[in-house]
Enzyme design. Structure first.
Site, mmCIF file in Angstrom:
data_model
loop_
_atom_site.group_PDB
_atom_site.id
_atom_site.type_symbol
_atom_site.label_atom_id
_atom_site.label_comp_id
_atom_site.label_asym_id
_atom_site.label_seq_id
_atom_site.Cartn_x
_atom_site.Cartn_y
_atom_site.Cartn_z
ATOM 1 N N MET A 5 64.010 -5.030 44.196
ATOM 2 C CA MET A 5 65.270 -4.042 44.305
ATOM 3 C C MET A 5 64.643 -2.500 44.370
ATOM 4 S SD MET A 5 68.195 -5.356 41.836
ATOM 5 C CE MET A 5 68.732 -7.223 42.134
ATOM 6 N N SER A 6 65.391 -1.906 45.253
ATOM 7 C CA SER A 6 65.120 -0.223 45.462
ATOM 8 C C SER A 6 66.344 0.483 46.047
ATOM 9 C CB SER A 6 63.691 -0.360 46.481
ATOM 10 O OG SER A 6 63.626 0.886 47.079
ATOM 11 N N SER A 7 66.269 1.508 45.716
ATOM 12 C CA SER A 7 67.538 2.481 46.108
ATOM 13 C C SER A 7 67.415 2.575 47.777
ATOM 14 C CB SER A 7 67.287 3.611 45.582
ATOM 15 O OG SER A 7 67.228 3.804 44.301
ATOM 16 N N LYS A 59 57.774 -1.542 40.101
ATOM 17 C CA LYS A 59 57.658 -1.661 41.462
ATOM 18 C C LYS A 59 56.915 -0.423 42.084
ATOM 19 C CE LYS A 59 60.956 -0.194 44.407
ATOM 20 N NZ LYS A 59 60.008 0.705 45.104
ATOM 21 N N ASP A 60 56.891 0.662 41.131
ATOM 22 C CA ASP A 60 55.962 1.924 41.594
ATOM 23 C C ASP A 60 54.636 2.065 40.897
ATOM 24 O OD1 ASP A 60 57.908 3.246 43.574
ATOM 25 O OD2 ASP A 60 59.169 3.028 41.779
ATOM 26 N N GLY A 87 67.494 -2.629 38.960
ATOM 27 C CA GLY A 87 66.122 -2.381 38.433
ATOM 28 C C GLY A 87 66.331 -1.022 37.452
ATOM 29 N N HIS A 88 67.036 -0.209 37.882
ATOM 30 C CA HIS A 88 67.213 0.774 37.051
ATOM 31 C C HIS A 88 67.957 0.324 35.564
ATOM 32 C CE1 HIS A 88 67.217 3.199 40.776
ATOM 33 N NE2 HIS A 88 66.300 4.045 39.977
ATOM 34 N N MET A 99 66.009 8.997 40.281
ATOM 35 C CA MET A 99 66.657 9.843 41.204
ATOM 36 C C MET A 99 67.889 9.256 41.639
ATOM 37 S SD MET A 99 63.554 11.268 43.453
ATOM 38 C CE MET A 99 62.984 9.562 44.391
ATOM 39 N N HIS A 150 70.347 0.847 41.037
ATOM 40 C CA HIS A 150 70.541 -0.689 40.923
ATOM 41 C C HIS A 150 70.101 -1.382 39.912
ATOM 42 C CE1 HIS A 150 66.423 -0.354 41.548
ATOM 43 N NE2 HIS A 150 66.419 0.496 42.494
HETATM 44 O O1 PAF Z 1 60.676 6.647 40.463
HETATM 45 C C1 PAF Z 1 61.382 7.737 40.634
HETATM 46 O O2 PAF Z 1 62.570 7.458 40.805
HETATM 47 C C2 PAF Z 1 60.824 9.230 40.618
HETATM 48 O O3 PAF Z 1 59.633 9.158 41.318
HETATM 49 C C3 PAF Z 1 60.806 9.764 39.263
HETATM 50 C C4 PAF Z 1 59.972 9.057 38.349
HETATM 51 C C5 PAF Z 1 62.433 9.820 38.903
HETATM 52 C C6 PAF Z 1 60.476 11.122 39.425
HETATM 53 O O4 PAF Z 1 61.282 12.000 40.139
#
Ligand code: PAF
Length: 268
Positions: free
Chosen positions: A182-184, A147-148, A33-34, A27, A31
């Site tokens: 790390m998180s947005s 993290k999720d 993490g991505h 989304m 950061h």
């Molecule tokens: O983890 C996220 O950033 C969101 O939940 C995802 C998987 C991109 C879906 O919108």
């Protein structure tokens, strides 16, 4: 780096690809993490596509959607620098057209409890968009951050039925030196807040070895102005780079009016 704004344009590119395709859905507000997901995808796959779409359907509070950080220019600069091949940037009506006939998957039992209880409709929204993205992007492997944790379980559950040939890889949480995941959302914390938030991983790490200390954990977090929503042990089955993990402690709570989640996963 190629940019795609529509499914049609993406389809043509996808059909022309001979290499394997790794997909990192995001989304935005990127950061490290991505970037860890991107680096792993680049190591394992021929081509890598990242999607950036702030999915309105997964926000159960309007203010959360409005406040979600949006840093598109910087995101694209970073993705280009790390050598991503393509970025999919749909607008909302591209994902959810007016006369929408797409029959999206629904979350399974992994969506029950925890985030499922505290964010009603959240996983319906996540599965709705991730299903569409899988359907359009047609990746060979998709990458999600641990993290999720519950989101990873929910996505693996629906994808194993609807996309049996799709490989879902979960990647270990990237942390600041202090332990903060790390998180947005961290972008919205003050400097003091970021310091205080490191207590979350401190507590999770302690509970892993001293599970009877939940109340201590909640009280300690409160001394750092962190209000706990849940702090619980969980039995899981998650194949990771480090092997099979069967236990976790999961946390959600608020600091400076910002909702933070984290977990620790291990085998015992
Ligand atoms: O983890 C996220 O950033 C969101 O939940 C995802 C998987 C991109 C879906 O919108």
């Amino acid at each position: 780096m190629k940019l795609f704004f529509t499914r049609d344009k993406w389809r043509g590119y996808r059909e022309s690809l001979e290499e394997t395709l790794g997909f990192v859905p995001t989304m935005g507000a990127l950061h490290n993490g991505h970037l860890k997901l991107v680096h792993q995808a680049k190591k394992e796959m021929g081509k890598v596509v990242v999607s950036i779409f702030v999915n309105p359907k997964q926000f159960n509070k309007a203010e959360d959607l409005i406040n979600y950080p949006k840093t598109l220019e910087n995101d694209l600069r970073i993705l280009k620098a790390v050598g991503v091949d393509a970025v999919f940037l749909p607008i909302t009506s591209e994902v959810y057209p007016k006369n929408d006939t797409y029959e999206s998957a629904l979350p399974g039992t992994n969506a029950l409890g925890l985030e499922g209880d505290f964010r009603p409709g959240h996983f319906e929204g996540v599965v709705n968009v991730v299903d569409r993205l899988f359907h359009w992007m047609k990746p060979d492997t998709a990458y999600f951050g641990q993290k999720d944790l519950q989101q990873c379980m929910v996505i693996k559950e629906f994808a194993s039925v609807k996309y049996p040939n799709l490989n879902i890889v979960t990647v270990a949480t990237e942390r600041e030196n202090t332990g903060l995941a790390m998180s947005s959302r961290n972008m919205r914390l003050s400097e003091k807040g970021r310091e205080k938030a490191s207590a979350i991983y401190e507590v999770l790490s302690r509970l892993k070895d001293f599970p009877q200390e939940i109340q201590w954990g909640i009280n300690y977090l409160a001394t750092k102005d962190i209000q706990t929503e849940y702090l619980e042990p969980l039995e899981i089955e998650l194949h990771t780079e480090a092997g099979l993990m069967n236990r976790a402690w999961v946390f959600a709570g608020y600091l400076e009016n910002i909702r933070l989640i984290d977990n620790i996963i291990y085998y015992r």
